[in-house]
Write a protein that holds these residues in place. Sequence first.
Motif, PDB file in Angstrom:
ATOM      1  N   HIS A 167      38.918  41.042  26.153  1.00 31.56           N
ATOM      2  CA  HIS A 167      38.694  42.403  25.669  1.00 31.56           C
ATOM      3  C   HIS A 167      38.378  43.293  26.870  1.00 31.56           C
ATOM      4  O   HIS A 167      37.633  42.883  27.765  1.00 31.56           O
ATOM      5  CB  HIS A 167      37.512  42.409  24.682  1.00 31.56           C
ATOM      6  N   PRO A 168      38.931  44.515  26.913  1.00 34.32           N
ATOM      7  CA  PRO A 168      38.646  45.379  28.072  1.00 34.32           C
ATOM      8  C   PRO A 168      37.151  45.645  28.287  1.00 34.32           C
ATOM      9  O   PRO A 168      36.733  45.854  29.429  1.00 34.32           O
ATOM     10  CB  PRO A 168      39.407  46.674  27.789  1.00 34.32           C
ATOM     11  N   SER A 169      36.349  45.638  27.233  1.00 34.67           N
ATOM     12  CA  SER A 169      34.912  45.870  27.448  1.00 34.67           C
ATOM     13  C   SER A 169      34.289  44.709  28.248  1.00 34.67           C
ATOM     14  O   SER A 169      33.342  44.907  29.007  1.00 34.67           O
ATOM     15  CB  SER A 169      34.174  46.084  26.126  1.00 34.67           C
ATOM     16  N   TYR A 170      34.839  43.512  28.091  1.00 34.26           N
ATOM     17  CA  TYR A 170      34.375  42.371  28.887  1.00 34.26           C
ATOM     18  C   TYR A 170      34.731  42.595  30.364  1.00 34.26           C
ATOM     19  O   TYR A 170      33.943  42.275  31.254  1.00 34.26           O
ATOM     20  CB  TYR A 170      35.033  41.092  28.354  1.00 34.26           C
ATOM     21  N   LEU A 171      35.886  43.173  30.603  1.00 28.36           N
ATOM     22  CA  LEU A 171      36.293  43.457  31.990  1.00 28.36           C
ATOM     23  C   LEU A 171      35.379  44.509  32.615  1.00 28.36           C
ATOM     24  O   LEU A 171      35.079  44.453  33.810  1.00 28.36           O
ATOM     25  CB  LEU A 171      37.743  43.939  32.037  1.00 28.36           C
ATOM     26  N   LEU A 172      34.930  45.455  31.788  1.00 31.89           N
ATOM     27  CA  LEU A 172      34.019  46.487  32.312  1.00 31.89           C
ATOM     28  C   LEU A 172      32.676  45.888  32.726  1.00 31.89           C
ATOM     29  O   LEU A 172      32.007  46.399  33.611  1.00 31.89           O
ATOM     30  CB  LEU A 172      33.794  47.585  31.263  1.00 31.89           C
ATOM     31  N   ARG A 173      32.302  44.803  32.049  1.00 32.75           N
ATOM     32  CA  ARG A 173      31.032  44.148  32.389  1.00 32.75           C
ATOM     33  C   ARG A 173      31.201  43.136  33.518  1.00 32.75           C
ATOM     34  O   ARG A 173      30.223  42.616  34.045  1.00 32.75           O
ATOM     35  CB  ARG A 173      30.454  43.431  31.156  1.00 32.75           C
ATOM     36  N   ASN A 174      32.439  42.827  33.880  1.00 30.60           N
ATOM     37  CA  ASN A 174      32.728  41.830  34.931  1.00 30.60           C
ATOM     38  C   ASN A 174      33.780  42.409  35.868  1.00 30.60           C
ATOM     39  O   ASN A 174      34.966  42.090  35.763  1.00 30.60           O
ATOM     40  CB  ASN A 174      33.249  40.529  34.302  1.00 30.60           C
ATOM     41  N   GLU A 175      33.327  43.291  36.733  1.00 36.52           N
ATOM     42  CA  GLU A 175      34.289  44.084  37.496  1.00 36.52           C
ATOM     43  C   GLU A 175      34.845  43.418  38.749  1.00 36.52           C
ATOM     44  O   GLU A 175      35.759  43.937  39.369  1.00 36.52           O
ATOM     45  CB  GLU A 175      33.662  45.432  37.852  1.00 36.52           C
ATOM     46  N   GLY A 176      34.278  42.277  39.138  1.00 39.86           N
ATOM     47  CA  GLY A 176      34.754  41.614  40.352  1.00 39.86           C
ATOM     48  C   GLY A 176      36.224  41.252  40.249  1.00 39.86           C
ATOM     49  O   GLY A 176      36.713  40.902  39.181  1.00 39.86           O
ATOM     50  N   ASN A 177      36.927  41.381  41.358  1.00 39.41           N
ATOM     51  CA  ASN A 177      38.354  41.018  41.381  1.00 39.41           C
ATOM     52  C   ASN A 177      38.575  39.964  42.452  1.00 39.41           C
ATOM     53  O   ASN A 177      38.791  40.279  43.616  1.00 39.41           O
ATOM     54  CB  ASN A 177      39.201  42.272  41.638  1.00 39.41           C
ATOM     55  N   PHE A 178      38.448  38.725  42.046  1.00 39.39           N
ATOM     56  CA  PHE A 178      38.642  37.606  42.964  1.00 39.39           C
ATOM     57  C   PHE A 178      39.420  36.529  42.207  1.00 39.39           C
ATOM     58  O   PHE A 178      39.519  36.597  40.960  1.00 39.39           O
ATOM     59  CB  PHE A 178      37.277  37.076  43.452  1.00 39.39           C
ATOM     60  N   PRO A 179      40.002  35.558  42.899  1.00 47.21           N
ATOM     61  CA  PRO A 179      40.788  34.549  42.190  1.00 47.21           C
ATOM     62  C   PRO A 179      39.984  33.893  41.068  1.00 47.21           C
ATOM     63  O   PRO A 179      38.865  33.436  41.278  1.00 47.21           O
ATOM     64  CB  PRO A 179      41.137  33.534  43.287  1.00 47.21           C
ATOM     65  N   GLY A 180      40.538  33.922  39.873  1.00 52.04           N
ATOM     66  CA  GLY A 180      39.865  33.325  38.711  1.00 52.04           C
ATOM     67  C   GLY A 180      38.945  34.280  37.974  1.00 52.04           C
ATOM     68  O   GLY A 180      38.375  33.919  36.937  1.00 52.04           O
ATOM     69  N   SER A 181      38.776  35.498  38.472  1.00 50.99           N
ATOM     70  CA  SER A 181      37.902  36.465  37.783  1.00 50.99           C
ATOM     71  C   SER A 181      38.627  36.996  36.547  1.00 50.99           C
ATOM     72  O   SER A 181      39.865  36.988  36.486  1.00 50.99           O
ATOM     73  CB  SER A 181      37.545  37.631  38.711  1.00 50.99           C
ATOM     74  N   PRO A 182      37.859  37.477  35.537  1.00 50.36           N
ATOM     75  CA  PRO A 182      38.505  38.031  34.334  1.00 50.36           C
ATOM     76  C   PRO A 182      39.530  39.119  34.679  1.00 50.36           C
ATOM     77  O   PRO A 182      40.593  39.183  34.071  1.00 50.36           O
ATOM     78  CB  PRO A 182      37.330  38.607  33.543  1.00 50.36           C
ATOM     79  N   LYS A 183      39.211  39.916  35.688  1.00 48.97           N
ATOM     80  CA  LYS A 183      40.121  41.001  36.066  1.00 48.97           C
ATOM     81  C   LYS A 183      41.444  40.436  36.600  1.00 48.97           C
ATOM     82  O   LYS A 183      42.531  40.871  36.199  1.00 48.97           O
ATOM     83  CB  LYS A 183      39.435  41.862  37.144  1.00 48.97           C
ATOM     84  N   GLU A 184      41.323  39.459  37.485  1.00 49.00           N
ATOM     85  CA  GLU A 184      42.541  38.878  38.075  1.00 49.00           C
ATOM     86  C   GLU A 184      43.357  38.150  37.009  1.00 49.00           C
ATOM     87  O   GLU A 184      44.583  38.233  36.971  1.00 49.00           O
ATOM     88  CB  GLU A 184      42.140  37.920  39.204  1.00 49.00           C
ATOM     89  N   LEU A 185      42.665  37.440  36.103  1.00 47.21           N
ATOM     90  CA  LEU A 185      43.369  36.710  35.042  1.00 47.21           C
ATOM     91  C   LEU A 185      44.065  37.688  34.083  1.00 47.21           C
ATOM     92  O   LEU A 185      45.170  37.432  33.603  1.00 47.21           O
ATOM     93  CB  LEU A 185      42.385  35.820  34.267  1.00 47.21           C
ATOM     94  N   THR A 186      43.422  38.822  33.834  1.00 47.05           N
ATOM     95  CA  THR A 186      44.030  39.829  32.948  1.00 47.05           C
ATOM     96  C   THR A 186      45.281  40.424  33.585  1.00 47.05           C
ATOM     97  O   THR A 186      46.280  40.684  32.909  1.00 47.05           O
ATOM     98  CB  THR A 186      43.003  40.932  32.623  1.00 47.05           C
ATOM     99  N   TRP A 187      45.246  40.609  34.869  1.00 49.08           N
ATOM    100  CA  TRP A 187      46.423  41.110  35.584  1.00 49.08           C
ATOM    101  C   TRP A 187      47.586  40.130  35.412  1.00 49.08           C
ATOM    102  O   TRP A 187      48.719  40.511  35.127  1.00 49.08           O
ATOM    103  CB  TRP A 187      46.059  41.306  37.062  1.00 49.08           C
ATOM    104  N   LYS A 188      47.282  38.820  35.523  1.00 50.05           N
ATOM    105  CA  LYS A 188      48.329  37.805  35.305  1.00 50.05           C
ATOM    106  C   LYS A 188      48.831  37.855  33.861  1.00 50.05           C
ATOM    107  O   LYS A 188      50.017  37.749  33.596  1.00 50.05           O
ATOM    108  CB  LYS A 188      47.763  36.403  35.583  1.00 50.05           C
TER     109      LYS A 188
END
Length: 200
Positions: A167-188
């Motif tokens: 959920h995008p709200s989860y991404l807002l609470r976990n903003e780090g962008n590193f391999p395996g991060s929610p942000k990086e996984l969402t991009w994939k």
Amino acid sequence: MKSNLNLKQNNLLTLEEVAKECINCEKCPLYLTRTKVVPGEGNEKARVMFIGEGPGEEEDLEGRPFVGKAGQLLTKILKSVEIKREEVFITNMVKCRPPGNRNPSVSEVETCFPYLEAQIAIINPKILVTLGNVPTQFLLETKQGITKLRGEWYDWMGKIRIFPMFHPSYLLRNEGNFPGSPKELTWKDIKKLKEALIQF
Ligand code: SF4
């Protein structure tokens, strides 16, 4: 959860009829605290539907889905792979805001489900993107979490595929962008979704 996407059973034949029913609905306690019902919006011929958990504060005030910060992030995620909001249909498991942005209860989700079921039957999408635990666990009838389920394809009702994402709200609470991060996984995940849409 049993569903046969039976339009006659729901007796709702257009998205407008579904929205009208939702607006007058008092079937679960969430009607007591809502400002506006948020039935959902988008393309009635969408190939993909995005399904969140429930409306938040801004959505409740505007009567539109995903217009707050999480919604803006969702729009940005879609834009990153050239998907426009107008091409898809966006809605939630429950159409009224759970107070304090809590998760909707199973009973609230079950009570509201016929509206989503009718929307799916009318739109007839190829893909349902479930955002977060609530829609993913309910539709896939599992207790497994989104972290395990995201980014993979699941058959649903024999003709629709479910693709869970964070959920995008989860991404807002976990903003780090590193391999395996929610942000990086969402991009994939969004790239994988886009590739699937190109193939249809
Ligand atoms: S959440 Fe769904 S079932 Fe509950 S009052 Fe709103 S529209 Fe009706």
